[in-house]
Design a protein around this motif. Structure first.
Motif, PDB file in Angstrom:
ATOM      1  N   ALA A  36     -47.340 -24.469  -2.059  1.00  0.00           N
ATOM      2  CA  ALA A  36     -48.020 -25.661  -1.549  1.00  0.00           C
ATOM      3  C   ALA A  36     -49.073 -25.275  -0.507  1.00  0.00           C
ATOM      4  CB  ALA A  36     -47.011 -26.625  -0.942  1.00  0.00           C
ATOM      5  N   TYR A  37     -48.749 -24.322   0.354  1.00  0.00           N
ATOM      6  CA  TYR A  37     -49.702 -23.878   1.378  1.00  0.00           C
ATOM      7  C   TYR A  37     -50.932 -23.237   0.728  1.00  0.00           C
ATOM      8  CZ  TYR A  37     -51.821 -21.069   5.015  1.00  0.00           C
ATOM      9  OH  TYR A  37     -52.725 -20.501   5.867  1.00  0.00           O
ATOM     10  N   SER A  40     -53.277 -25.719  -0.859  1.00  0.00           N
ATOM     11  CA  SER A  40     -54.040 -26.568   0.056  1.00  0.00           C
ATOM     12  C   SER A  40     -55.068 -25.801   0.866  1.00  0.00           C
ATOM     13  CB  SER A  40     -53.083 -27.282   1.016  1.00  0.00           C
ATOM     14  OG  SER A  40     -52.505 -26.344   1.912  1.00  0.00           O
ATOM     15  N   THR A  41     -55.016 -24.484   0.818  1.00  0.00           N
ATOM     16  CA  THR A  41     -55.960 -23.652   1.568  1.00  0.00           C
ATOM     17  C   THR A  41     -57.260 -23.555   0.786  1.00  0.00           C
ATOM     18  OG1 THR A  41     -54.135 -22.368   2.444  1.00  0.00           O
ATOM     19  CG2 THR A  41     -56.301 -21.381   2.604  1.00  0.00           C
TER      20      THR A  41
END
Length: 88
Positions: A36-37, A40-41
């Protein structure tokens, strides 16, 4: 692939409590959180080449400019000074 992650004690405790409550393993939660990280980056900034790709190779001057640079420079110099002499 196995990776070791060092967590502060408070974060580790929260992670363990969350996993126990959700009935999921730590590795599974860590994989989901990392995925998820990374999603979203923002992507890495574009390179100089990709930003100017549509401009490269679009020179409008003589095709032999590199090989005959002295002759072309002389012509440009002569044209510049001819304009100066022609101006009243």
């Amino acid at each position: 692939m196995t990776t070791t992650v060092k967590l502060p004690p408070e974060l580790e405790q929260s992670l363990r409590q969350h996993c126990a409550a959700a009935g999921r393993g730590i590795s599974e939660v860590m994989r989901d959180a990392l995925a998820a990280y990374l999603a979203s980056t923002p992507a890495a900034p574009a390179s100089a080449w990709s930003l100017g790709a549509d401009l490269f190779g679009r020179h409008a001057g003589p095709a032999d400019l590199a090989a005959a640079r002295r002759a072309h420079a002389g012509d440009a110099w002569a044209q510049k000074h001819a304009r100066r002499r022609a101006a009243p």
